[in-house]
Design an enzyme around this catalytic site. Structure first.
Site, PDB file in Angstrom:
ATOM      1  N   ARG A 259     -20.675  56.054 -36.571  1.00 14.56           N
ATOM      2  CA  ARG A 259     -21.857  55.436 -35.899  1.00 14.56           C
ATOM      3  C   ARG A 259     -22.814  56.660 -35.556  1.00 14.56           C
ATOM      4  NH1 ARG A 259     -18.037  52.838 -32.590  1.00 14.56           N
ATOM      5  NH2 ARG A 259     -17.531  50.806 -33.268  1.00 14.56           N
TER       6      ARG A 259
ATOM      7  N   LYS B 261     -36.640  55.889 -40.292  1.00 10.50           N
ATOM      8  CA  LYS B 261     -36.165  54.753 -41.073  1.00 10.50           C
ATOM      9  C   LYS B 261     -35.369  55.399 -42.166  1.00 10.50           C
ATOM     10  CE  LYS B 261     -39.748  51.166 -41.055  1.00 10.50           C
ATOM     11  NZ  LYS B 261     -40.748  50.326 -41.678  1.00 10.50           N
TER      12      LYS B 261
ATOM     13  N   GLU C 136     -49.813  58.570 -49.331  1.00 10.46           N
ATOM     14  CA  GLU C 136     -49.289  58.454 -47.724  1.00 10.46           C
ATOM     15  C   GLU C 136     -50.116  59.099 -46.516  1.00 10.46           C
ATOM     16  OE1 GLU C 136     -47.031  56.147 -47.225  1.00 10.46           O
ATOM     17  OE2 GLU C 136     -45.174  56.213 -48.431  1.00 10.46           O
TER      18      GLU C 136
ATOM     19  N   LYS D  26     -47.911  60.175 -37.217  1.00  7.04           N
ATOM     20  CA  LYS D  26     -46.914  59.259 -37.648  1.00  7.04           C
ATOM     21  C   LYS D  26     -45.921  59.237 -36.299  1.00  7.04           C
ATOM     22  CE  LYS D  26     -42.932  57.567 -40.296  1.00  7.04           C
ATOM     23  NZ  LYS D  26     -42.234  57.393 -41.539  1.00  7.04           N
TER      24      LYS D  26
ATOM     25  N   GLU E 193     -40.118  49.028 -35.046  1.00  3.87           N
ATOM     26  CA  GLU E 193     -41.092  47.999 -35.448  1.00  3.87           C
ATOM     27  C   GLU E 193     -41.000  46.577 -34.925  1.00  3.87           C
ATOM     28  OE1 GLU E 193     -42.007  49.025 -39.725  1.00  3.87           O
ATOM     29  OE2 GLU E 193     -41.651  47.006 -40.091  1.00  3.87           O
TER      30      GLU E 193
ATOM     31  N   ARG F 159     -45.748  49.962 -35.143  1.00  2.00           N
ATOM     32  CA  ARG F 159     -45.212  50.463 -36.363  1.00  2.00           C
ATOM     33  C   ARG F 159     -45.517  49.786 -37.341  1.00  2.00           C
ATOM     34  NH1 ARG F 159     -39.825  53.956 -36.954  1.00  2.00           N
ATOM     35  NH2 ARG F 159     -40.208  54.696 -39.018  1.00  2.00           N
TER      36      ARG F 159
ATOM     37  N   ASN G 157     -46.966  50.671 -42.422  1.00  2.00           N
ATOM     38  CA  ASN G 157     -46.733  49.740 -43.831  1.00  2.00           C
ATOM     39  C   ASN G 157     -48.003  49.233 -44.462  1.00  2.00           C
ATOM     40  OD1 ASN G 157     -44.587  47.610 -44.977  1.00  2.00           O
ATOM     41  ND2 ASN G 157     -43.721  49.480 -43.970  1.00  2.00           N
TER      42      ASN G 157
ATOM     43  N   HIS H 199     -47.934  48.584 -48.152  1.00  2.00           N
ATOM     44  CA  HIS H 199     -46.701  48.515 -48.593  1.00  2.00           C
ATOM     45  C   HIS H 199     -46.141  47.091 -49.008  1.00  2.00           C
ATOM     46  CE1 HIS H 199     -46.532  52.593 -47.167  1.00  2.00           C
ATOM     47  NE2 HIS H 199     -45.325  52.682 -47.577  1.00  2.00           N
TER      48      HIS H 199
ATOM     49  N   HIS I 244     -44.404  47.672 -52.301  1.00  3.59           N
ATOM     50  CA  HIS I 244     -42.953  47.407 -52.562  1.00  3.59           C
ATOM     51  C   HIS I 244     -42.835  46.239 -53.658  1.00  3.59           C
ATOM     52  CE1 HIS I 244     -41.404  49.026 -48.682  1.00  3.59           C
ATOM     53  NE2 HIS I 244     -41.746  50.029 -49.639  1.00  3.59           N
TER      54      HIS I 244
ATOM     55  N   HIS J 268     -43.146  55.358 -55.629  1.00  6.03           N
ATOM     56  CA  HIS J 268     -43.507  54.735 -54.384  1.00  6.03           C
ATOM     57  C   HIS J 268     -45.158  54.885 -54.007  1.00  6.03           C
ATOM     58  CE1 HIS J 268     -43.037  53.116 -50.359  1.00  6.03           C
ATOM     59  NE2 HIS J 268     -43.547  54.343 -49.738  1.00  6.03           N
TER      60      HIS J 268
HETATM   61  N1  LIG Z   1     -37.906  56.424 -44.444  1.00  5.25           N
HETATM   62  C1  LIG Z   1     -39.173  56.618 -44.459  1.00  5.25           C
HETATM   63  O1  LIG Z   1     -40.014  56.413 -43.482  1.00  5.25           O
HETATM   64  C2  LIG Z   1     -40.027  56.579 -45.956  1.00  5.25           C
HETATM   65  C3  LIG Z   1     -41.409  56.841 -45.800  1.00  5.25           C
HETATM   66  C4  LIG Z   1     -41.964  57.136 -46.879  1.00  5.25           C
HETATM   67  C5  LIG Z   1     -41.301  56.981 -48.426  1.00  5.25           C
HETATM   68  N2  LIG Z   1     -40.051  56.857 -48.047  1.00  5.25           N
HETATM   69  C6  LIG Z   1     -39.078  56.562 -49.349  1.00  5.25           C
HETATM   70  O2  LIG Z   1     -39.303  58.023 -50.178  1.00  5.25           O
HETATM   71  C7  LIG Z   1     -39.074  57.681 -51.593  1.00  5.25           C
HETATM   72  C8  LIG Z   1     -40.313  58.378 -52.274  1.00  5.25           C
HETATM   73  O3  LIG Z   1     -39.820  59.730 -52.045  1.00  5.25           O
HETATM   74  P1  LIG Z   1     -40.497  60.983 -52.966  1.00  5.25           P
HETATM   75  O4  LIG Z   1     -41.796  60.692 -53.293  1.00  5.25           O
HETATM   76  O5  LIG Z   1     -40.137  62.304 -52.374  1.00  5.25           O
HETATM   77  O6  LIG Z   1     -39.598  60.896 -54.385  1.00  5.25           O
HETATM   78  P2  LIG Z   1     -38.226  61.484 -54.672  1.00  5.25           P
HETATM   79  O7  LIG Z   1     -37.224  61.744 -53.736  1.00  5.25           O
HETATM   80  O8  LIG Z   1     -37.494  60.767 -55.931  1.00  5.25           O
HETATM   81  O9  LIG Z   1     -38.470  63.054 -55.302  1.00  5.25           O
HETATM   82  C9  LIG Z   1     -39.691  62.899 -56.316  1.00  5.25           C
HETATM   83  C10 LIG Z   1     -39.241  63.690 -57.500  1.00  5.25           C
HETATM   84  O10 LIG Z   1     -39.444  65.372 -56.795  1.00  5.25           O
HETATM   85  C11 LIG Z   1     -38.359  66.033 -57.373  1.00  5.25           C
HETATM   86  N3  LIG Z   1     -38.296  67.357 -56.186  1.00  5.25           N
HETATM   87  C12 LIG Z   1     -38.017  67.187 -55.176  1.00  5.25           C
HETATM   88  N4  LIG Z   1     -38.521  68.117 -54.296  1.00  5.25           N
HETATM   89  C13 LIG Z   1     -38.818  69.123 -55.354  1.00  5.25           C
HETATM   90  C14 LIG Z   1     -39.516  70.333 -55.194  1.00  5.25           C
HETATM   91  N5  LIG Z   1     -39.400  71.176 -54.097  1.00  5.25           N
HETATM   92  N6  LIG Z   1     -39.872  70.891 -56.468  1.00  5.25           N
HETATM   93  C15 LIG Z   1     -39.930  70.065 -57.397  1.00  5.25           C
HETATM   94  N7  LIG Z   1     -39.554  68.956 -57.623  1.00  5.25           N
HETATM   95  C16 LIG Z   1     -38.928  68.453 -56.553  1.00  5.25           C
HETATM   96  C17 LIG Z   1     -37.412  65.479 -57.150  1.00  5.25           C
HETATM   97  O11 LIG Z   1     -36.296  65.715 -58.165  1.00  5.25           O
HETATM   98  C18 LIG Z   1     -37.839  63.868 -57.893  1.00  5.25           C
HETATM   99  O12 LIG Z   1     -37.829  64.190 -58.989  1.00  5.25           O
HETATM  100  C19 LIG Z   1     -39.130  56.094 -51.963  1.00  5.25           C
HETATM  101  O13 LIG Z   1     -38.084  55.785 -52.023  1.00  5.25           O
HETATM  102  C20 LIG Z   1     -39.861  55.640 -50.444  1.00  5.25           C
HETATM  103  O14 LIG Z   1     -39.326  54.339 -50.112  1.00  5.25           O
HETATM  104  C21 LIG Z   1     -39.503  56.374 -47.174  1.00  5.25           C
HETATM  105  O1  LIG Z   2     -42.064  54.628 -41.225  1.00  3.23           O
HETATM  106  C1  LIG Z   2     -42.412  53.629 -41.467  1.00  3.23           C
HETATM  107  O2  LIG Z   2     -42.510  52.572 -40.694  1.00  3.23           O
HETATM  108  C2  LIG Z   2     -43.067  53.218 -42.602  1.00  3.23           C
HETATM  109  O3  LIG Z   2     -43.385  51.883 -43.079  1.00  3.23           O
HETATM  110  C3  LIG Z   2     -43.345  54.183 -43.756  1.00  3.23           C
HETATM  111  C4  LIG Z   2     -43.433  53.837 -45.020  1.00  3.23           C
HETATM  112  O4  LIG Z   2     -44.364  54.680 -45.761  1.00  3.23           O
HETATM  113  C5  LIG Z   2     -42.130  54.015 -45.841  1.00  3.23           C
HETATM  114  O5  LIG Z   2     -42.329  53.654 -47.250  1.00  3.23           O
HETATM  115  C6  LIG Z   2     -40.976  53.016 -45.187  1.00  3.23           C
HETATM  116  O6  LIG Z   2     -39.863  53.317 -46.010  1.00  3.23           O
HETATM  117  C7  LIG Z   2     -41.312  51.510 -45.424  1.00  3.23           C
HETATM  118  O7  LIG Z   2     -40.387  50.885 -44.836  1.00  3.23           O
HETATM  119  P1  LIG Z   2     -40.112  49.254 -44.978  1.00  3.23           P
HETATM  120  O8  LIG Z   2     -39.626  49.061 -43.667  1.00  3.23           O
HETATM  121  O9  LIG Z   2     -41.233  48.605 -45.339  1.00  3.23           O
HETATM  122  O10 LIG Z   2     -39.005  49.080 -45.916  1.00  3.23           O
HETATM  123 ZN   LIG Z   3     -44.432  54.658 -47.804  1.00  5.06          ZN
END
Ligand SMILES: NC(=O)c1ccc[n+]([C@@H]2O[C@H](COP(=O)([O-])OP(=O)(O)OC[C@H]3O[C@@H](n4cnc5c(N)ncnc54)[C@H](O)[C@@H]3O)[C@@H](O)[C@H]2O)c1
Ligand SMILES: O=C(O)C(=O)C[C@@H](O)[C@H](O)[C@H](O)COP(=O)(O)O
Ligand SMILES: [Zn+2]
Length: 348
Positions: free
Chosen positions: A103, A125, A167, A209, A219, A224, A228, A231, A235, A247
């Site tokens: 947990r 998230k 973003e 943020k 959310e 929040r 999005n 998105h 998405h 993304h």
């Molecule tokens: N949780 C959240 O709030 C949130 C917010 C925005 C996006 N996301 C998620 O994040 C993901 C996208 O993240 P991303 O764009 O970082 O993608 P990613 O994690 O796939 O990384 C992109 C690429 O960059 C490379 N890389 C990473 N660090 C590097 C470095 N320092 N130097 C060179 N190459 C490097 C990786 O190997 C990969 O090929 C999506 O799945 C999206 O849904 C989540």
């Molecule tokens: O942090 C948030 O809230 C966001 O919506 C940030 C987004 O950029 C991100 O891609 C997030 O993962 C989207 O979440 P989801 O709830 O639409 O799956």
């Molecule tokens: Zn995003």
């Protein structure tokens, strides 16, 4: 080093932005499990290291459970730390594992992409893709510490930098007019990775943020959802392309479509769509589906769109830009949204 602290519900979240931030890991008490992409081994010593597949394929339930298995095998406890090092995909899956292991054990995020630093590393998230749609299984789980070490950006290709900037543009368009003006005037410094420009972009994004997340962590308050913006369509594009469209690029086109919907429905002031297009283009980001060079299965995209987490019954609560730096939430009937989405995605 720039530092931020925020109380998010029941967690104290601390963020450090600057070259060398990674060194903060040395002072953590307890054992550390470092989760990192196979292609990027960080210069950090851990008691356990787990190399994972990154990219959208890595955001898989099995991979999350493998991390949990290894934590169990190596006798980790809730007082220990999972340190997630990587892009957004690794942060999402490793954060999810941290949240379900007993947990929840302590989580530290070390984003290595711009997108991770400005967005995925912050806000709690976590999740994996499931059932052909994005982030269908996940949790809200705050990291106690986020280390945005700028030295990771030295190796980041410009294409990846752009994806993170999508973003950043999002925050500028719906939350932060001052950031919009900064981006407009300093786009070359940002794209050339000038340190002070990157620091400004990252710290404004973190501040924007965190403020939203502190107000509406789960959310549930209609606040929040602003994070999005772009998105719902974004998405859908990712799902419709079998997750081949990254993304950042998908939400870039998503923001254009959603701004147009806002304008057509009479919520966006005249000129907003042009401002959206202008800023995205300034950073070389796509503004149309054709620029994504991907085959989009419109049917799959529309089905994924019905799984949007902002949907309540037959309506979706969409964050619409009204004027630069401002937004409002609007309940849009699913049927109306589908009609607009077909126009954007090129379906009938
Ligand atoms: N949780 C959240 O709030 C949130 C917010 C925005 C996006 N996301 C998620 O994040 C993901 C996208 O993240 P991303 O764009 O970082 O993608 P990613 O994690 O796939 O990384 C992109 C690429 O960059 C490379 N890389 C990473 N660090 C590097 C470095 N320092 N130097 C060179 N190459 C490097 C990786 O190997 C990969 O090929 C999506 O799945 C999206 O849904 C989540
Ligand atoms: O942090 C948030 O809230 C966001 O919506 C940030 C987004 O950029 C991100 O891609 C997030 O993962 C989207 O979440 P989801 O709830 O639409 O799956
Ligand atoms: Zn995003």
């Amino acid at each position: 080093m720039i530092e931020f602290r925020e109380k998010v519900c029941c967690s104290d979240v601390s963020v450090k932005v600057g070259r060398g931030a990674l060194r903060e890991l040395e002072s953590l008490p307890g054992r550390k499990c470092i989760v990192h992409p196979k292609s990027l081994k960080p210069d950090v010593k851990g008691d356990l290291e787990i190399a994972v597949e990154d990219g959208e394929k890595g955001k898989d339930l099995r991979n999350a459970l493998e991390i949990v298995d290894k934590l169990l095998e190596h006798d980790f406890t809730r007082g220990d730390y999972l340190v997630a090092v990587g892009g957004g995909t690794v942060l999402d899956v490793a954060g999810f594992s941290a949240s379900i292991f007993m947990r929840g054990l302590n989580l530290v995020n070390v984003p290595t992409t711009l997108l991770g630093m400005v967005d995925a590393g912050i806000g709690g998230k976590t999740g994996v893709n499931y059932g052909k749609a994005k982030n269908m299984i996940g949790t809200f789980y705050q990291p106690s510490l986020i280390l945005d070490d700028l030295s990771f950006l030295d190796t980041l290709p410009t294409e990846e930098l752009r994806r993170g900037l999508a973003e950043v543009v999002k925050y500028a368009l719906v939350l932060d007019k001052e950031l919009y003006d900064f981006l407009s005037l300093n786009h070359s410094s940002v794209l050339n990775k000038e340190e002070s420009a990157l620091e400004k972009v990252i710290s404004s994004s973190v501040r924007d943020k965190l403020a939203v997340v502190a107000e509406d962590e789960r959310e549930t308050k209609g606040v929040r959802i602003v994070l999005n913006f772009g998105h719902t369509i974004g998405h859908a594009i990712e799902a419709g392309s079998d997750f081949t469209v990254p993304h950042g690029l998908a939400i870039s086109v998503g923001m254009v479509c959603e701004a147009k919907i806002a304008e057509e429905m009479g919520y966006a002031e005249e000129g907003v769509v042009e401002d959206v297009l202008w800023l995205l283009q300034l950073f070389g980001l796509p503004i149309s589906l054709e620029q994504l060079n991907a085959k989009i299965d419109v049917e799959k995209a529309l089905i994924a769109m019905t799984k949007d987490k902002k949907r309540r019954g037959e309506e979706v609560l969409l964050p619409f830009p009204t004027r630069i730096g401002n937004w409002r939430g609007v309940r849009v009937p699913l049927e109306t949204l589908e009609g607009f989405a077909k126009q954007c995605l090129g379906g009938n």
